[in-house]
Design a protein around this motif. Structure first.
Motif, short mmCIF file in Angstrom:
data_model
loop_
_atom_site.label_atom_id
_atom_site.label_comp_id
_atom_site.label_asym_id
_atom_site.label_seq_id
_atom_site.Cartn_x
_atom_site.Cartn_y
_atom_site.Cartn_z
N ASN A 253 -4.35 -10.71 9.33
CA ASN A 253 -3.66 -10.10 8.19
C ASN A 253 -4.30 -8.75 7.89
O ASN A 253 -5.52 -8.63 7.77
CB ASN A 253 -3.78 -11.03 6.98
CG ASN A 253 -3.31 -10.40 5.69
OD1 ASN A 253 -2.43 -9.55 5.68
ND2 ASN A 253 -3.93 -10.81 4.59
N GLN A 254 -3.51 -7.72 7.75
CA GLN A 254 -4.04 -6.38 7.49
C GLN A 254 -3.75 -5.86 6.08
O GLN A 254 -3.98 -4.69 5.79
CB GLN A 254 -3.51 -5.40 8.54
CG GLN A 254 -3.99 -5.73 9.95
CD GLN A 254 -3.73 -4.63 10.94
OE1 GLN A 254 -2.87 -3.77 10.73
NE2 GLN A 254 -4.47 -4.62 12.03
N ASN A 255 -3.28 -6.73 5.22
CA ASN A 255 -2.99 -6.31 3.86
C ASN A 255 -4.25 -6.39 2.99
O ASN A 255 -4.32 -7.15 2.03
CB ASN A 255 -1.87 -7.16 3.26
CG ASN A 255 -1.45 -6.68 1.87
OD1 ASN A 255 -1.66 -5.52 1.51
ND2 ASN A 255 -0.86 -7.58 1.10
N TYR A 256 -5.25 -5.60 3.36
CA TYR A 256 -6.48 -5.61 2.59
C TYR A 256 -6.26 -5.05 1.19
O TYR A 256 -6.95 -5.45 0.23
CB TYR A 256 -7.57 -4.82 3.32
CG TYR A 256 -7.33 -3.33 3.38
CD1 TYR A 256 -7.88 -2.48 2.42
CD2 TYR A 256 -6.54 -2.78 4.38
CE1 TYR A 256 -7.66 -1.12 2.47
CE2 TYR A 256 -6.31 -1.41 4.43
CZ TYR A 256 -6.86 -0.58 3.48
OH TYR A 256 -6.63 0.77 3.51
N LYS A 257 -5.29 -4.14 1.04
CA LYS A 257 -5.02 -3.57 -0.28
C LYS A 257 -4.52 -4.65 -1.24
O LYS A 257 -4.79 -4.60 -2.44
CB LYS A 257 -4.00 -2.45 -0.18
CG LYS A 257 -4.55 -1.20 0.51
CD LYS A 257 -3.53 -0.07 0.51
CE LYS A 257 -4.09 1.18 1.17
NZ LYS A 257 -3.09 2.29 1.20
N VAL B 82 -8.52 -8.28 -6.77
CA VAL B 82 -9.87 -8.15 -7.31
C VAL B 82 -9.87 -7.20 -8.50
O VAL B 82 -10.49 -7.47 -9.54
CB VAL B 82 -10.84 -7.65 -6.21
CG1 VAL B 82 -12.21 -7.32 -6.81
CG2 VAL B 82 -10.98 -8.70 -5.11
N ALA B 83 -9.16 -6.08 -8.38
CA ALA B 83 -9.10 -5.11 -9.47
C ALA B 83 -8.43 -5.70 -10.71
O ALA B 83 -8.83 -5.41 -11.85
CB ALA B 83 -8.34 -3.86 -9.01
N LYS B 84 -7.43 -6.51 -10.50
CA LYS B 84 -6.70 -7.10 -11.63
C LYS B 84 -7.50 -8.18 -12.33
O LYS B 84 -7.54 -8.23 -13.57
CB LYS B 84 -5.37 -7.68 -11.14
CG LYS B 84 -4.55 -8.33 -12.24
CD LYS B 84 -3.21 -8.84 -11.72
CE LYS B 84 -2.41 -9.52 -12.83
NZ LYS B 84 -1.09 -10.02 -12.34
N HIS B 85 -8.15 -9.05 -11.57
CA HIS B 85 -8.78 -10.24 -12.17
C HIS B 85 -10.28 -10.07 -12.39
O HIS B 85 -10.88 -10.87 -13.11
CB HIS B 85 -8.51 -11.45 -11.30
CG HIS B 85 -7.05 -11.81 -11.22
ND1 HIS B 85 -6.39 -12.45 -12.26
CD2 HIS B 85 -6.13 -11.60 -10.24
CE1 HIS B 85 -5.13 -12.61 -11.91
NE2 HIS B 85 -4.93 -12.12 -10.71
N PHE C 10 -0.79 -12.62 -0.46
CA PHE C 10 -1.12 -11.24 -0.08
C PHE C 10 -1.12 -11.07 1.44
O PHE C 10 -1.74 -10.15 1.97
CB PHE C 10 -2.46 -10.80 -0.68
CG PHE C 10 -3.68 -11.43 -0.05
CD1 PHE C 10 -4.46 -10.72 0.85
CD2 PHE C 10 -4.04 -12.73 -0.35
CE1 PHE C 10 -5.58 -11.29 1.43
CE2 PHE C 10 -5.17 -13.31 0.23
CZ PHE C 10 -5.94 -12.59 1.12
N GLY C 11 -0.40 -11.94 2.14
CA GLY C 11 -0.27 -11.79 3.58
C GLY C 11 -1.03 -12.81 4.40
O GLY C 11 -0.80 -12.94 5.60
#
Length: 364
Positions: A113-117, A123-126, A308-309
């Motif tokens: 899976n390459q959806n690291y964003k 992480v930014a949200k929670h 998230f993928g």
């Protein structure tokens, strides 16, 4: 024709219900521990169909209906604790003191899976205190390195075999170790996490290999790793957390054995299943990502996070350290047969309690 189909499905259900009771560790036996929810639904559908379509003047109709009803009750008994119909095992937190709170975000990222964003956005949200990323390789390590601005305490073990592991923490990590307890290419991580209040928590991060035709032909390696960690924490009085993708379902006999031997609590009991795998197939999901803890903690919140993928959904669990309030919390209790079974599984792979790094042990 419909009669023959109902009979065949009912006897198939009986077979897959009874087979896992055999303590054989082969993947083709242990694999039937996983879909108990699906088997329970199948049993209910068969029971309804049999009531509608079978002729109950025929003795055989009573037999197959009884089998379906028995299978429904049996599988339901394993599933029931992971519903809101069952009493909770872990108390809800009575306060929200940030100094004694710790939040984990556990995510099996799926190496390909390459959806690291997508993960970084979660992480930014929670804003978890600790991120546990599993199946991480060098590529994932590079993509997650921006976290280190805020998550300055890290443990890194990038691997290309789908058992890489990375831990990113806002809270201090002490007395850390990366070990290969049972298999030479399957790591585990062990550390003390220091809460903002100064309380030190012993934490073990695990991701044993599953029993499957493409991984290990038997569950014995997985079971040995889980149980040796369970044994290592069983006689400890300090705060303890064990988390990760354990590649075993919450309701299996081996996960129950882990809970019995360790004495740790499951915050999902009485709250829900929180099925994390398989993220892409709604009809074939079960809880593989876990967090267990000692009675020192109560539950602030627990949540399955969005897709998230990966083939796993991430899990977010927040605990409050509140030893007086949690002191009377009780989990499963091991009897002599349980202890003997656990020892047998550990001996199969020559792994002992003393092999497990015990963070902070020398300071106790």
């Amino acid at each position: 024709m419909a009669y023959k189909i109902l009979i065949a499905l009912t006897y198939f259900l009986a077979f897959v219900t009874v087979l896992p009771l055999w303590r054989y560790s082969a993947w083709w036996v242990r694999g039937f521990d996983f879909p108990r929810l699906q088997f329970m639904i199948l049993a209910l559908l068969l029971l309804l169909a049999e009531i509608i379509f079978l002729d109950f003047s025929d003795y055989d109709s009573w037999i197959v209906t009884t089998i379906a009803f028995g299978a429904f009750c049996f599988h339901g008994s394993w599933i029931l604790p992971f519903t809101k119909l069952f009493p909770v095992e872990v108390k809800a937190s009575r306060h929200n003191d940030p100094k004694n709170k710790i939040t984990f975000l556990t995510a099996n990222v799926l190496t390909t899976n390459q959806n690291y964003k997508g993960l970084l956005d979660l992480v930014a949200k929670h804003q978890p205190d600790v991120l546990v990323a599993l199946e991480t390789d060098r590529w994932w390590e590079e993509k997650l390195c921006e976290l280190e601005t805020d998550y300055i305490h890290t443990l890194k073990c990038p691997l290309d075999n789908r058992y890489g592991m990375h831990v990113y923490s806002r809270l201090a990590l002490e007395d850390t170790a990366i070990q290969y307890l049972v298999e030479p290419d399957v790591p585990s991580m062990h550390a003390l996490v220091v809460l903002r209040s100064g309380v030190r928590v012993r934490v073990h991060f695990l991701h044993p290999a599953p029993p499957s035709p493409t991984e290990n032909p038997a569950s014995s390696e997985r079971d040995a790793e889980l149980l040796v960690v369970a044994k290592s924490v069983s006689d400890e009085a300090c705060p303890i957390i064990v988390t990760g993708d354990l590649n075993d379902v919450a309701w299996s006999a081996t996960t129950r054995l882990f809970r019995k031997i360790s004495g740790l609590l499951d915050p999902r009991i009485g709250r829900g299943m929180f099925n994390t795998f398989h993220a892409e197939f709604w009809f074939a999901r079960w809880p593989l990502d876990h967090l267990f803890h000692s009675e020192h903690f109560t539950l602030a919140h627990i949540k399955r996070l969005p897709y998230f993928g990966s083939d796993h959904f991430p899990m977010l669990v927040a605990l409050s350290y509140d030893e007086p309030y949690g002191a009377d919390q009780e989990g499963l209790v091991a009897d002599e047969e349980d202890k003997a079974w656990a020892e047998e599984k550990m001996e199969e792979h020559a792994v002992e309690e003393s092999d497990v790094h015990e963070p902070g042990k020398e300071n106790v």
